[in-house]
Design a protein around this motif. Sequence first.
Motif, PDB file in Angstrom:
ATOM      1  N   LEU A   1      -3.114  35.785  -3.731  1.00 40.32           N
ATOM      2  CA  LEU A   1      -3.981  35.300  -2.664  1.00 40.32           C
ATOM      3  C   LEU A   1      -5.435  35.742  -2.806  1.00 40.32           C
ATOM      4  O   LEU A   1      -6.318  35.160  -2.192  1.00 40.32           O
ATOM      5  CB  LEU A   1      -3.432  35.742  -1.309  1.00 40.32           C
ATOM      6  N   ALA A   2      -5.674  36.769  -3.605  1.00 42.19           N
ATOM      7  CA  ALA A   2      -7.030  37.273  -3.802  1.00 42.19           C
ATOM      8  C   ALA A   2      -7.140  37.837  -5.208  1.00 42.19           C
ATOM      9  O   ALA A   2      -6.132  38.210  -5.818  1.00 42.19           O
ATOM     10  CB  ALA A   2      -7.368  38.353  -2.776  1.00 42.19           C
ATOM     11  N   ILE A   3      -8.364  37.880  -5.693  1.00 45.15           N
ATOM     12  CA  ILE A   3      -8.634  38.485  -6.998  1.00 45.15           C
ATOM     13  C   ILE A   3      -9.809  39.442  -6.859  1.00 45.15           C
ATOM     14  O   ILE A   3     -10.636  39.302  -5.969  1.00 45.15           O
ATOM     15  CB  ILE A   3      -8.936  37.439  -8.095  1.00 45.15           C
ATOM     16  N   ASN A   4      -9.833  40.400  -7.764  1.00 45.64           N
ATOM     17  CA  ASN A   4     -10.967  41.309  -7.868  1.00 45.64           C
ATOM     18  C   ASN A   4     -11.934  40.638  -8.847  1.00 45.64           C
ATOM     19  O   ASN A   4     -11.870  40.860 -10.041  1.00 45.64           O
ATOM     20  CB  ASN A   4     -10.464  42.655  -8.363  1.00 45.64           C
ATOM     21  N   SER A   5     -12.785  39.756  -8.308  1.00 48.32           N
ATOM     22  CA  SER A   5     -13.597  38.874  -9.144  1.00 48.32           C
ATOM     23  C   SER A   5     -14.640  39.612  -9.986  1.00 48.32           C
ATOM     24  O   SER A   5     -15.009  39.157 -11.056  1.00 48.32           O
ATOM     25  CB  SER A   5     -14.259  37.800  -8.290  1.00 48.32           C
ATOM     26  N   GLU A   6     -15.109  40.717  -9.487  1.00 48.75           N
ATOM     27  CA  GLU A   6     -15.988  41.614 -10.236  1.00 48.75           C
ATOM     28  C   GLU A   6     -15.884  42.978  -9.580  1.00 48.75           C
ATOM     29  O   GLU A   6     -15.328  43.101  -8.499  1.00 48.75           O
ATOM     30  CB  GLU A   6     -17.427  41.110 -10.278  1.00 48.75           C
ATOM     31  N   ARG A   7     -16.416  43.992 -10.225  1.00 53.22           N
ATOM     32  CA  ARG A   7     -16.276  45.349  -9.693  1.00 53.22           C
ATOM     33  C   ARG A   7     -16.792  45.416  -8.255  1.00 53.22           C
ATOM     34  O   ARG A   7     -17.942  45.097  -7.973  1.00 53.22           O
ATOM     35  CB  ARG A   7     -17.040  46.326 -10.576  1.00 53.22           C
ATOM     36  N   GLY A   8     -15.893  45.809  -7.352  1.00 52.95           N
ATOM     37  CA  GLY A   8     -16.260  45.986  -5.958  1.00 52.95           C
ATOM     38  C   GLY A   8     -16.338  44.708  -5.148  1.00 52.95           C
ATOM     39  O   GLY A   8     -16.779  44.744  -4.006  1.00 52.95           O
ATOM     40  N   VAL A   9     -15.922  43.577  -5.735  1.00 47.59           N
ATOM     41  CA  VAL A   9     -15.965  42.295  -5.026  1.00 47.59           C
ATOM     42  C   VAL A   9     -14.584  41.657  -5.048  1.00 47.59           C
ATOM     43  O   VAL A   9     -13.935  41.580  -6.095  1.00 47.59           O
ATOM     44  CB  VAL A   9     -16.998  41.330  -5.660  1.00 47.59           C
TER      45      VAL A   9
ATOM     46  N   HIS B   1      -7.135  30.671   0.320  1.00 46.22           N
ATOM     47  CA  HIS B   1      -7.916  29.871   1.267  1.00 46.22           C
ATOM     48  C   HIS B   1      -7.026  29.040   2.195  1.00 46.22           C
ATOM     49  O   HIS B   1      -7.435  28.705   3.297  1.00 46.22           O
ATOM     50  CB  HIS B   1      -8.866  28.924   0.521  1.00 46.22           C
ATOM     51  N   THR B   2      -5.817  28.715   1.736  1.00 44.32           N
ATOM     52  CA  THR B   2      -4.971  27.786   2.494  1.00 44.32           C
ATOM     53  C   THR B   2      -3.710  28.410   3.093  1.00 44.32           C
ATOM     54  O   THR B   2      -3.062  27.792   3.929  1.00 44.32           O
ATOM     55  CB  THR B   2      -4.546  26.598   1.605  1.00 44.32           C
ATOM     56  N   VAL B   3      -3.358  29.615   2.660  1.00 43.90           N
ATOM     57  CA  VAL B   3      -2.128  30.244   3.150  1.00 43.90           C
ATOM     58  C   VAL B   3      -2.177  30.404   4.668  1.00 43.90           C
ATOM     59  O   VAL B   3      -3.243  30.591   5.251  1.00 43.90           O
ATOM     60  CB  VAL B   3      -1.888  31.603   2.452  1.00 43.90           C
ATOM     61  N   THR B   4      -1.016  30.305   5.289  1.00 48.27           N
ATOM     62  CA  THR B   4      -0.920  30.482   6.736  1.00 48.27           C
ATOM     63  C   THR B   4      -0.217  31.802   7.037  1.00 48.27           C
ATOM     64  O   THR B   4       0.512  32.342   6.193  1.00 48.27           O
ATOM     65  CB  THR B   4      -0.152  29.312   7.382  1.00 48.27           C
ATOM     66  N   LEU B   5      -0.423  32.298   8.238  1.00 41.99           N
ATOM     67  CA  LEU B   5       0.124  33.589   8.647  1.00 41.99           C
ATOM     68  C   LEU B   5       1.632  33.669   8.413  1.00 41.99           C
ATOM     69  O   LEU B   5       2.132  34.683   7.930  1.00 41.99           O
ATOM     70  CB  LEU B   5      -0.206  33.844  10.124  1.00 41.99           C
ATOM     71  N   ASP B   6       2.350  32.604   8.711  1.00 43.41           N
ATOM     72  CA  ASP B   6       3.807  32.635   8.574  1.00 43.41           C
ATOM     73  C   ASP B   6       4.272  32.750   7.123  1.00 43.41           C
ATOM     74  O   ASP B   6       5.437  33.063   6.869  1.00 43.41           O
ATOM     75  CB  ASP B   6       4.440  31.406   9.238  1.00 43.41           C
TER      76      ASP B   6
ATOM     77  N   GLY C   1     -16.954  33.741   3.857  1.00 40.89           N
ATOM     78  CA  GLY C   1     -17.200  32.703   2.862  1.00 40.89           C
ATOM     79  C   GLY C   1     -16.272  32.735   1.667  1.00 40.89           C
ATOM     80  O   GLY C   1     -16.517  32.068   0.669  1.00 40.89           O
ATOM     81  N   GLY C   2     -15.209  33.538   1.742  1.00 44.18           N
ATOM     82  CA  GLY C   2     -14.213  33.568   0.672  1.00 44.18           C
ATOM     83  C   GLY C   2     -14.369  34.694  -0.317  1.00 44.18           C
ATOM     84  O   GLY C   2     -13.517  34.891  -1.173  1.00 44.18           O
ATOM     85  N   SER C   3     -15.463  35.450  -0.194  1.00 51.05           N
ATOM     86  CA  SER C   3     -15.714  36.543  -1.127  1.00 51.05           C
ATOM     87  C   SER C   3     -16.536  37.614  -0.416  1.00 51.05           C
ATOM     88  O   SER C   3     -17.383  37.298   0.413  1.00 51.05           O
ATOM     89  CB  SER C   3     -16.473  36.019  -2.342  1.00 51.05           C
ATOM     90  N   ALA C   4     -16.282  38.875  -0.764  1.00 52.79           N
ATOM     91  CA  ALA C   4     -17.014  39.960  -0.111  1.00 52.79           C
ATOM     92  C   ALA C   4     -16.906  41.235  -0.936  1.00 52.79           C
ATOM     93  O   ALA C   4     -15.964  41.427  -1.693  1.00 52.79           O
ATOM     94  CB  ALA C   4     -16.438  40.219   1.283  1.00 52.79           C
TER      95      ALA C   4
END
Length: 117
Positions: free
Chosen positions: A76-84, A92-97, A25-28
């Motif tokens: 491409l990602a952020i540490n939105s809160e401690r441990g998340v 969300h939109t980047v492609t493998l290449d 879902g975009g966050s974990a």
Amino acid sequence: MSSQVDLPKYHEFHWPIIEALRSLGGSATIEELNSTVIKNRAFTENQQSVLHHDGPTTEIEYRIAWGRTYLKGMGLAINSERGVWTLTEHGHTVTLDKIEPLRKEYLAQYRKDAEDG
């Protein structure tokens, strides 16, 4: 020890982390992310048992952690809160290449910044 067990290189975790975050879902949490990457890549028990140095972290978890750090530097990602960890809009939109060019761009900027002091 990790040289005796075949494990992906650090940069080979970038795309699996993106895929895992998307499937979650975009966050974990770090734990959710680690277990999803490990499950999705079907790492063997032998691969999962390799400790980074003397532990307690496994080599896979260590490499995923570095992968998260790189994804943050690549925007491409952020540490939105401690441990998340959360995907950015670009994540969300980047492609493998696009992953490898972004990694090279990030490393070049990192080296330039280090040289500039």
